[in-house]
Write a protein that holds these residues in place. Structure first.
Motif, PDB file in Angstrom:
ATOM      1  N   SER A  51       4.083   0.639   4.742  1.00 53.16           N
ATOM      2  CA  SER A  51       4.967   1.764   5.062  1.00 53.16           C
ATOM      3  C   SER A  51       4.667   2.974   4.193  1.00 53.16           C
ATOM      4  O   SER A  51       4.752   4.119   4.658  1.00 53.16           O
ATOM      5  N   THR A  92      -0.210  11.199   6.822  1.00 55.28           N
ATOM      6  CA  THR A  92      -1.419  11.153   7.643  1.00 55.28           C
ATOM      7  C   THR A  92      -2.386  12.241   7.185  1.00 55.28           C
ATOM      8  O   THR A  92      -2.016  13.135   6.407  1.00 55.28           O
ATOM      9  N   ASP A 103       1.556   4.647   5.450  1.00 58.61           N
ATOM     10  CA  ASP A 103       1.838   5.278   6.739  1.00 58.61           C
ATOM     11  C   ASP A 103       2.705   6.526   6.617  1.00 58.61           C
ATOM     12  O   ASP A 103       2.876   7.261   7.595  1.00 58.61           O
ATOM     13  N   THR A 144      -4.296   5.646   3.257  1.00 63.11           N
ATOM     14  CA  THR A 144      -5.406   5.354   4.154  1.00 63.11           C
ATOM     15  C   THR A 144      -6.693   6.010   3.661  1.00 63.11           C
ATOM     16  O   THR A 144      -6.670   6.944   2.852  1.00 63.11           O
ATOM     17  N   GLY A 164       0.210  -3.953   7.542  1.00 63.74           N
ATOM     18  CA  GLY A 164       0.099  -2.532   7.218  1.00 63.74           C
ATOM     19  C   GLY A 164       0.843  -2.198   5.943  1.00 63.74           C
ATOM     20  O   GLY A 164       1.081  -3.056   5.096  1.00 63.74           O
TER      21      GLY A 164
END
Length: 334
Positions: free
Chosen positions: A110, A116, A113, A139, A108
């Protein structure tokens, strides 16, 4: 906008290094992977921060957007993306008809993340009338809610190109502040996310290393904190770091302020130069554990078993593609 990608050279001339496996076993895995890739009609793409043996077995090494764009253009129907999840997503978004495999789903990011889709929606509501510029280290859902994406190489050009005077920059605060300083005519509100690998570095670390090599040139990534950028001789993207060396023909030593995986490519291109990681020790501060989660065995398994296929919902992909394509269309001198 044409983006260069670093090609992989003859593996005999550049042997694998850094693997815990015996050299003969590594060579066997490399041969097996190349044969499988040909059989499965697959191209192997690896980010600059991957471990050396993964970089060496790849068909192409570069930064995330370079590789995603390349994935559109290569003839192979399958992309094995050796990087982290958002990178494989971008490749799928830009090449929706191709199969994209990520050898380790746990890889992934950080920084990605740190924001969102829900938090971006809330942020946009707090700042109406602002254009949203989103770093590609995010994302697909966040990209889809953005007006345009950017990379570390073109972030200032992207912000400068927009008609809006008010900008929301997400998610990296250090890159955002660097852009705001380069484009003072715009009002840039910066989201409070960061890449821990870059954010942990301090100018004191860099100066300590420089004290032992006072003649060294310091090259820093703009995800670093402002105090690190202030002491750097050059601030640029990962790909530009590799080519920046040629701007200093008399320099023999370079201090590199980014994830240490890039040193492998720098040494391959400039074998007569010395490259030192800015924290003074490879594998300490400038180390991304997510970027080191893919190995040769995982690449082989991805090819044999078709794992792990990355999918993006069509509506999300359409929004993310729009933001990426708008970015790609921005001239560098905008």
């Amino acid at each position: 906008m044409t983006l260069p990608v670093v090609p992989i050279h003859d593996p005999v001339a550049h042997p694998v290094s850094g693997s815990d496996l015996p050299a003969a076993e590594v060579a066997g895995l490399e041969a097996e992977i190349r044969a499988l890739a040909k059989e499965k009609d697959a191209v192997i793409l690896a980010h600059n921060y991957q471990v050396p043996e993964v970089q060496n077995v790849a068909d192409h090494v570069g930064d995330s957007l370079q590789l995603a764009i390349l994935g559109q253009k290569v003839p192979q129907s399958t992309i094995v993306f050796c990087g982290v999840h958002f990178m494989a997503e971008s490749a799928k978004v830009l090449a929706p008809d191709k199969r994209v495999l990520l050898p380790n789903l746990s890889a992934g990011c950080s920084l990605a993340d740190s924001i969102t889709a829900e938090s971006l929606e809330d942020w946009k509501a707090r700042y109406p009338g602002h254009a949203v510029v989103t770093y590609v280290n995010s994302t697909a859902e966040v990209k889809a809610l953005s007006d345009i994406c950017c990379t570390s190489a073109n972030a200032a050009s992207v912000v400068r190109s927009l008609p809006q005077q008010k900008i929301l920059f997400t998610p990296d605060r250090n890159l955002g502040r660097w852009v705001a300083a380069k484009v003072p005519e715009k009002e840039v509100v910066v989201y409070d996310g960061c890449c821990p690998v870059h954010d942990v570095l301090r100018s004191a670390n860099v100066e300590k290393v420089r004290a032992s090599r006072p003649e060294a040139v310091v090259i820093a990534h703009p995800e670093c904190r402002a105090d690190v950028i202030d002491v750097a001789d050059v601030v640029c993207s990962t790909t530009a770091m590799i080519s920046a060396v040629e701007k200093f023909p008399s320099a023999r030593t370079f201090i590199v302020a980014t994830e240490h995986g890039i040193v492998h490519q720098m040494k391959k291109r400039w074998p007569d130069r010395e490259f030192i990681v800015a924290d003074g020790c490879i594998g300490c501060r400038m180390h991304c554990p997510y970027m080191k989660m893919i190995d040769l065995l995982m690449i082989r398994d991805a090819l044999v078993r078709g794992k792990h296929e990355v999918r993006v919902e069509p509506d999300v992909a359409a929004g993310a593609r729009r933001a990426l394509e708008r970015m790609i269309a921005v001239p560098r001198d905008a």
